[in-house]
Design a protein around this motif. Structure first.
Motif, short mmCIF file in Angstrom:
data_model
loop_
_atom_site.label_atom_id
_atom_site.label_comp_id
_atom_site.label_asym_id
_atom_site.label_seq_id
_atom_site.Cartn_x
_atom_site.Cartn_y
_atom_site.Cartn_z
N ILE A 86 0.78 -1.21 -0.01
CA ILE A 86 -0.03 0.06 -0.06
C ILE A 86 1.07 1.11 0.06
N PRO A 104 4.15 16.46 3.54
CA PRO A 104 3.62 15.84 2.45
C PRO A 104 2.71 14.73 2.76
N ALA A 150 -2.01 8.07 5.57
CA ALA A 150 -0.85 7.56 5.84
C ALA A 150 -0.30 8.58 7.43
N TYR A 155 11.14 -0.60 1.23
CA TYR A 155 10.58 -1.86 0.44
C TYR A 155 11.49 -2.23 -0.73
N GLN A 161 2.75 7.05 11.27
CA GLN A 161 3.88 7.41 12.17
C GLN A 161 3.26 8.58 13.10
N ARG A 208 10.06 25.91 7.08
CA ARG A 208 10.33 24.72 6.47
C ARG A 208 10.66 24.98 5.03
N THR A 231 -0.62 11.64 2.48
CA THR A 231 -1.81 11.78 2.25
C THR A 231 -2.63 11.86 3.79
N GLY A 241 0.70 5.83 -0.25
CA GLY A 241 -0.08 7.01 -0.42
C GLY A 241 0.62 7.93 -1.35
N GLY A 242 1.41 8.98 -0.72
CA GLY A 242 2.08 10.01 -1.66
C GLY A 242 3.28 9.65 -1.77
N GLY A 243 3.79 8.51 -1.18
CA GLY A 243 5.30 8.03 -1.32
C GLY A 243 6.19 9.03 -0.65
N SER A 244 6.04 9.62 0.50
CA SER A 244 6.95 10.66 1.02
C SER A 244 7.53 9.98 2.24
N ASN A 245 7.38 8.73 2.42
CA ASN A 245 7.93 8.16 3.78
C ASN A 245 8.35 6.64 3.44
N ILE A 281 2.21 11.58 12.56
CA ILE A 281 3.16 12.66 11.90
C ILE A 281 2.97 13.82 12.92
N GLY A 282 4.32 14.48 13.02
CA GLY A 282 4.23 15.82 13.87
C GLY A 282 5.38 16.78 13.48
N ILE A 341 -6.10 2.09 6.01
CA ILE A 341 -6.70 3.19 6.52
C ILE A 341 -7.56 3.67 5.67
P1 FAD Z 1 3.48 6.90 1.90
O1 FAD Z 1 5.28 7.39 1.96
O2 FAD Z 1 3.10 6.52 0.71
O3 FAD Z 1 3.50 5.45 2.78
C1 FAD Z 1 4.10 5.43 4.23
C2 FAD Z 1 3.80 3.99 4.82
O4 FAD Z 1 2.49 4.15 5.16
C3 FAD Z 1 3.83 3.05 4.35
O5 FAD Z 1 4.17 1.99 4.86
C4 FAD Z 1 2.55 2.72 3.55
O6 FAD Z 1 2.20 1.47 3.46
C5 FAD Z 1 1.74 3.30 4.51
N1 FAD Z 1 0.36 3.92 4.13
C6 FAD Z 1 0.21 4.77 3.57
N2 FAD Z 1 -1.09 5.08 3.20
C7 FAD Z 1 -1.77 4.19 3.99
C8 FAD Z 1 -3.22 3.72 4.19
N3 FAD Z 1 -4.13 4.34 3.75
N4 FAD Z 1 -3.42 2.65 5.03
C9 FAD Z 1 -2.35 1.93 5.48
N5 FAD Z 1 -1.09 2.09 5.24
C10 FAD Z 1 -0.88 3.35 4.52
N6 FAD Z 1 6.56 13.46 8.72
C11 FAD Z 1 6.35 14.20 9.88
O7 FAD Z 1 5.90 13.41 11.04
N7 FAD Z 1 6.55 15.33 10.21
C12 FAD Z 1 6.99 16.08 9.31
O8 FAD Z 1 7.26 17.22 9.51
C13 FAD Z 1 7.64 15.53 8.09
N8 FAD Z 1 8.12 16.46 7.15
C14 FAD Z 1 8.62 16.01 5.79
C15 FAD Z 1 9.13 16.51 4.74
C16 FAD Z 1 9.35 16.26 3.78
C17 FAD Z 1 10.07 16.98 2.67
C18 FAD Z 1 9.15 14.89 3.37
C19 FAD Z 1 9.51 14.26 1.86
C20 FAD Z 1 8.46 14.06 4.37
C21 FAD Z 1 8.04 14.63 5.58
N9 FAD Z 1 7.60 13.72 6.54
C22 FAD Z 1 7.11 14.43 7.71
C23 FAD Z 1 7.25 11.98 6.14
C24 FAD Z 1 6.12 12.03 5.36
O9 FAD Z 1 5.52 13.28 5.09
C25 FAD Z 1 4.88 11.58 6.29
O10 FAD Z 1 5.18 10.39 7.12
C26 FAD Z 1 3.65 11.17 5.64
O11 FAD Z 1 2.44 10.98 6.44
C27 FAD Z 1 3.55 9.96 4.51
O12 FAD Z 1 2.58 10.13 3.89
P2 FAD Z 1 2.54 9.37 2.48
O13 FAD Z 1 0.96 9.48 2.21
O14 FAD Z 1 3.48 9.89 1.41
O15 FAD Z 1 2.73 7.92 2.75
#
Ligand code: FAD
Ligand code: NAP
Length: 358
Positions: free
Chosen positions: A51, A127, A132, A355, A136, A240, A129, A53-57, A138-139, A189
């Protein structure tokens, strides 16, 4: 509508580190029924499901076998909260907002500000969804998702049922939740409900943010009355943008390592050796240490290793300088971890999920 399943899809555009990786099968789901169909197809074809979302973690260290499902579920609804026990139905300065998992986090923070719904402003410009965000917890800037989360709904991949989690059952911790432990790979989720305030109550306790607010007010000749959630959001975005590389210009996944939480004995031993080590006390008597400081002390801030590097303004961020592979990035992460381990006897934990490692 049935989901469109494609074969051999490049995931470079689906991860903010822009790492090369191919999904054996890929689909994006914008409706709940599509998600169910995609899961059923994976089950009947014995495909492993990943799974995103936005691929940012995430770190894509290689190709991804099986079916990659990108969650693109959309929709936002809200309900104003009535004061408890109030027969006249007076409102309680609060609104519960439910976001489908595929909604973009930052766009929704801005949407809520436009509606006069407050509490997410410190989390501007993160960044990814909505779905996601709980993974973790997010904070940033003194606020975390757990401060606002009321409940979430997730599809249990074991039973096929929708399950509702309240805040407590999410087992939130520092950049941590149940979904990284017992719920690992089990729940998808589908929506998240946050309780926001209709009364502006900006939280500027985080030092870097309060300094930015003070400087702004001084520059503009404003008093503390002028500090609105919108101003806080704007200043968080400004800080930021100054400090963090934009993934669209310099691919990265934000903080690559979690800030370590040390127990008291280890903390005291290290402070005896490194008395200027920054540390933030925790309820258990231990402290959180900024991992960026540890990395910087090892002389690695700004380090370049071929196509990868440690960012020169924020040592916690590893960057793809152009054509990096996941293996190169993980080799640099290994070097950073080893240096910090040797100097401080602290084992840094990688924050994004990896992954594609065989
Ligand atoms: P993805 O990278 O797509 O997925 C991350 C994980 O979540 C994967 O394991 C995936 O399987 C799982 N996942 C995704 N969607 C779902 C779903 N619907 N149901 C179940 N599992 C799911 N994080 C912070 O906490 N604080 C910050 O200030 C912060 N700043 C950032 C700044 C930058 C420039 C970047 C690139 C990242 C930052 N992050 C930060 C990390 C990231 O943005 C967050 O963790 C964000 O919530 C990841 O969302 P995503 O949709 O990109 O998840
Ligand atoms: P910073 O302000 O330089 O501070 C470094 C670290 O020290 C932060 O990670 C923060 O921990 C901690 N810290 C600072 N002041 C604190 C205080 N008064 N009390 C407790 N802890 C304190 O951090 P930054 O790198 O510029 O990031 C700013 C904020 O955005 C931080 O909250 C950070 O977590 C968040 N952020 C997260 C990511 C990510 O990918 N996870 C990426 C960029 C920014 P905390 O992390 O607990 O706040």
């Amino acid at each position: 509508m049935t989901p469109v399943i494609q074969q051999n899809v490049s995931l470079r555009a689906f991860n903010t580190l822009a790492l090369p990786s191919t999904a054996e099968y890929f689909c994006s789901v914008s409706e709940h029924s599509q998600l169910l169909q995609a899961l059923e197809l994976a089950r009947t074809s014995a495909l492993v499901v990943t799974i995103i979302g936005g691929g940012s973690n995430i770190v894509l260290a290689g190709d991804i076998p099986g079916l990659v499902i990108q969650i693109d579920l959309r929709g936002v609804s809200h309900r104003y909260v009535t004061a408890a026990g109030n027969a006249t139905g007076d409102l309680a300065n609060a609104v519960d907002v439910t976001f489908a998992a595929g909604e973009n986090w930052h766009q929704q923070v801005l949407f809520c500000l436009d509606q006069g719904w407050y509490g997410l402003e410190n989390l501007s410009l993160i960044p990814g969804t909505m779905g996601a965000a709980p993974i973790q917890n997010i904070g940033a800037y003194g606020v975390e998702l757990a401060d606002r989360l009321i409940s979430l709904q997730a599809l249990d991949r074991q039973s096929g049922e929708l399950v509702c989690f309240d805040r407590q059952s999410c087992e939130f911790g520092y950049r941590d939740s149940l979904f990284k432990h017992a719920g690992y790979d089990r729940y998808i989720i589908v929506d998240v409900t946050l309780r926001l305030s209709t009364k502006p109550e900006p939280n500027i306790s985080y030092p870097a943010l309060s300094a930015a607010v003070e400087a702004f007010c001084r520059r503009e000749g404003l008093t503390s009355e002028a500090i609105t959630p919108r101003l806080v959001s704007n200043l968080v975005c400004e800080i930021r943008r100054q400090k963090l590389p934009d993934p669209a210009l310099l691919p990265n996944a934000g903080s690559f390592f979690k800030n370590p939480l040390l127990k008291q004995p280890q903390l005291n031993a290290l402070l005896a050796q490194f008395e200027d080590m920054p540390n933030y006390p925790q309820p258990d008597g231990g402290a959180k240490i900024p991992a960026a400081w540890l990395i910087e002390q090892c002389g690695l801030k700004g380090a370049e290793r071929g196509e990868v590097g440690v960012h020169d303004r924020q040592a916690l961020v590893l960057i793809n300088r152009g054509q990096a592979s996941g293996a190169e990035l993980l080799a640099l992460a290994g070097e950073v971890r080893q240096s910090v381990e040797q100097r401080f006897a602290i084992s840094l934990e990688i924050e994004p999920r990896i992954y594609g490692v065989n």
